[in-house]
Enzyme design. Structure first.
Site, short mmCIF file in Angstrom:
data_model
loop_
_atom_site.label_atom_id
_atom_site.label_comp_id
_atom_site.label_asym_id
_atom_site.label_seq_id
_atom_site.Cartn_x
_atom_site.Cartn_y
_atom_site.Cartn_z
N ASP A 183 0.89 -1.39 0.05
CA ASP A 183 0.00 -0.15 -0.12
C ASP A 183 0.93 1.23 0.32
O ASP A 183 1.76 1.42 0.66
CB ASP A 183 -0.90 0.04 1.23
CG ASP A 183 -1.53 -1.27 1.72
OD1 ASP A 183 -1.65 -1.98 0.78
OD2 ASP A 183 -2.10 -1.11 2.78
N GLN B 14 4.21 0.64 2.23
CA GLN B 14 4.55 -0.61 3.05
C GLN B 14 5.71 -1.12 2.47
O GLN B 14 5.43 -1.42 1.21
CB GLN B 14 3.33 -1.33 3.01
CG GLN B 14 2.20 -0.87 3.76
CD GLN B 14 2.34 -1.08 5.21
OE1 GLN B 14 2.16 -2.37 5.73
NE2 GLN B 14 2.71 -0.15 6.08
N ARG C 255 -7.57 -1.01 11.92
CA ARG C 255 -6.41 -0.75 11.16
C ARG C 255 -6.46 0.38 9.99
O ARG C 255 -7.71 0.61 9.86
CB ARG C 255 -5.39 -1.74 10.61
CG ARG C 255 -6.17 -2.59 9.73
CD ARG C 255 -5.28 -3.65 8.93
NE ARG C 255 -5.60 -4.47 8.53
CZ ARG C 255 -6.41 -5.63 8.40
NH1 ARG C 255 -6.34 -6.16 9.89
NH2 ARG C 255 -6.82 -6.43 7.68
N GLU D 30 -10.37 -2.63 4.38
CA GLU D 30 -9.19 -1.99 4.83
C GLU D 30 -9.01 -0.55 4.10
O GLU D 30 -9.70 -0.24 3.17
CB GLU D 30 -8.06 -2.85 4.37
CG GLU D 30 -7.99 -4.22 4.70
CD GLU D 30 -6.97 -5.20 4.27
OE1 GLU D 30 -6.48 -5.79 4.82
OE2 GLU D 30 -6.72 -5.18 3.16
N TRP E 59 -3.71 -9.45 -3.50
CA TRP E 59 -3.26 -10.29 -2.31
C TRP E 59 -3.34 -11.89 -2.65
O TRP E 59 -2.55 -12.55 -2.09
CB TRP E 59 -4.07 -10.00 -1.02
CG TRP E 59 -3.51 -8.67 -0.35
CD1 TRP E 59 -4.17 -7.68 0.06
CD2 TRP E 59 -2.23 -8.54 0.28
NE1 TRP E 59 -3.36 -6.67 0.63
CE2 TRP E 59 -2.05 -7.35 0.91
CE3 TRP E 59 -1.03 -9.36 0.19
CZ2 TRP E 59 -0.76 -6.84 1.41
CZ3 TRP E 59 0.12 -8.76 0.59
CH2 TRP E 59 0.08 -7.53 1.42
C1 FRU Z 1 -3.93 -3.54 2.89
C2 FRU Z 1 -3.14 -4.11 4.22
C3 FRU Z 1 -3.57 -3.13 5.13
C4 FRU Z 1 -2.70 -3.10 6.29
C5 FRU Z 1 -1.32 -3.61 5.14
C6 FRU Z 1 -0.13 -4.34 5.62
O1 FRU Z 1 -3.17 -4.05 1.76
O2 FRU Z 1 -3.50 -5.35 4.32
O3 FRU Z 1 -4.91 -3.41 5.83
O4 FRU Z 1 -2.39 -2.03 7.01
O5 FRU Z 1 -1.84 -4.07 4.04
O6 FRU Z 1 1.01 -4.55 5.01
#
Ligand code: FRU
Length: 477
Positions: free
Chosen positions: A36, A52, A154, A207, A287
């Site tokens: 992300d 990320q 989150r 999310e 994912w």
């Molecule tokens: C979305 C996610 C978020 C989390 C992050 C972890 O792709 O699953 O919810 O904060 O990635 O890397």
């Protein structure tokens, strides 16, 4: 010696960012895994892109915030990771703001990141601040700032709500399919306002919420739009936000999707940006197979920055997404093809504009990355009135799931019998903006270097090409 070093440097720069599948005008980290986009914020002439990031490898893990900056959203400079995993607490997704009134007391114009601290049993909301324009961050000593003692809670996204002079946070309860809104005057003490959901698409965990105002085309009006990622697509709701509740005005049960392809997720918008319209960036992966894509030494691509507006349609406000205009500065050689001309262009790094009348029956469209029996097939199906991207005839040897998830489609209305496709093909990803951004399809594809042909076709009758222009694109790396 110096000459040898110069030669080595030259060879290095020739190779890095020119590896197989490496996008040339999309952002990718120099090496290692990314997912992300996080903390998109503009400050002092620079767009910050946090993301990320795994500092230690090319698979998901050790999540930290990677960091890059850009003056124009095209050319990026990589910086060292900004916020790192520490004491077993990973740094999950979140947002960043510039605290121009020093509401948190870390200093005027401090850059403040609001993120989820993650362990296997607990997710909490935390803050970290930077007083040197994002170069280094300090974690707040009294973290967490929000702790519900929950395992899944989150992705805080914070913006300033001028009317109430408060910070508003949207944060996700993934398994409940709910977004909770909180308010704060100092980013440290948070009070719950309301919850939204479950509604719309609840087929996956919710999310990365993002709530923002989006201008309605042809008016002076703005509507509030709430974006949500649910493993592994995105949806949006259009309505009003009154400082406490988000009121959805979508004509349910219609589910409005931000992208109809297979690889668009976790998009959020720039905070405090100089643009009139929100600018979003999303992660171009899925994912279901993200860890298995065959790219090295990096994994994960960011989308082209997209400018957002809304258009009133029959039942709903529809999101319009356009690639930012300055992308046109990356165009180099231009090729124009007339109806019936053979397309001699070969390549996998290009932008194309195709306007055509599809055949009245059957499938018609364009094939990219063509060679022998391989191609990425983008077509309109006149019998079903849908647009489709099919990657079943491309390399999928690296993942069974990728091989199975090979088609994306959505209903499309022709405009005076025509379709308009604005295509960005960048080695291992394609973004197709349909009818001036009314729909977007984003998919990853992994062609071999010699799979570079382009063909238009119709299975029944004839496709009539009104315009086909292709530009080779410059590399930003
Ligand atoms: C979305 C996610 C978020 C989390 C992050 C972890 O792709 O699953 O919810 O904060 O990635 O890397």
């Amino acid at each position: 010696m110096i000459l040898l070093m110069m030669i080595a440097n030259h060879l290095f720069s020739q190779k890095v960012y020119h590896e197989k599948y490496r996008p040339q005008f999309h952002f990718t980290p120099f090496n290692n895994w990314c997912n992300d986009p996080n903390g998109l914020v503009y400050y002092n002439g620079q767009y910050h892109l946090f993301y990320q990031y795994n500092p230690f490898g090319n698979q998901w893990g050790h999540m930290s915030w990677g960091h890059a900056v850009s003056k124009d959203l095209l050319y990026w400079t990589h910086l060292v990771p900004a916020i790192k995993e520490e004491n077993g607490v990973m740094i999950f997704s979140g947002s960043a703001i510039i605290d121009s009134n020093n509401s948190a007391g870390f200093g005027k114009n401090a850059m403040i990141a609001i993120y989820t601290g993650h362990t296997d049993t607990l997710q909490t909301q935390n803050i970290a601040y930077s007083i040197n324009e994002g170069k280094t961050f300090q974690k707040y000593i009294h973290n967490p700032v929000l702790n519900l003692h929950q395992k899944d809670f989150r992705d805080p996204n914070v913006f300033w709500y001028e009317k109430n002079k408060r910070w508003i946070m949207s944060v996700s309860h993934p398994n409940e399919h709910q977004i909770e809104f909180y308010q704060s005057s100092n980013l440290k003490n948070w009070v719950s306002l309301s919850k939204f959901g479950p509604t719309g698409d609840i087929s996956g965990v919710w999310e990365c919420p993002d709530l923002m105002q989006v201008p309605v085309e042809g008016t002076h009006q703005k509507k509030w739009v709430l974006f949500i990622s649910q493993n592994s697509t995105m949806q949006y709701f259009v309505g009003e936000f009154n400082g406490q509740y988000f009121i959805n005005e979508n004509n349910t049960p219609t589910i409005l999707k931000q992208d109809d392809g297979l690889d668009y997720y976790a998009a959020i918008s720039y905070h405090q940006s100089p643009y009139k319209n929100p600018i979003t960036i999303g992660w171009l992966n899925n994912w279901n197979y993200a860890n298995n894509i065959p790219t090295t030494p990096w994994k994960g691509i960011m989308s082209l920055p997209r400018s957002l507006s809304l258009k009133k349609s029959k039942d709903n406000y529809i999101l319009i997404q356009q690639p930012i205009q300055q992308l046109a500065t990356l165009r180099t050689q231009r090729f124009d093809y007339k109806e019936g001309e053979k397309i001699d262009f070969k390549g996998n790094v290009f932008e194309a504009e195709l306007i055509f009348y599809p055949a009245a029956k059957g499938k018609s469209g364009i094939k990219l990355a063509v060679k022998n029996n391989h191609a990425l097939d983008i077509y309109y199906d006149a019998d079903k009135k849908i647009m489709c991207i099919n990657r079943s005839k491309t390399n999928a040897s690296f993942s069974k799931t990728f091989a199975l998830m090979n088609t994306a489609s959505a209903p499309i209305e022709l405009q005076n019998g025509q379709l308009k496709w604005h295509i960005y093909f960048d080695n291992s990803v394609v973004e197709v903006f349909v009818n001036d951004g009314e729909k977007v399809f984003t998919v990853q594809v992994f062609p071999d270097e010699n799979e570079t042909g382009i063909e238009t076709y119709a299975t029944t009758g004839k496709i009539k090409i009104e315009k086909l222009t292709i530009w080779k694109m410059k590399s930003v790396w």
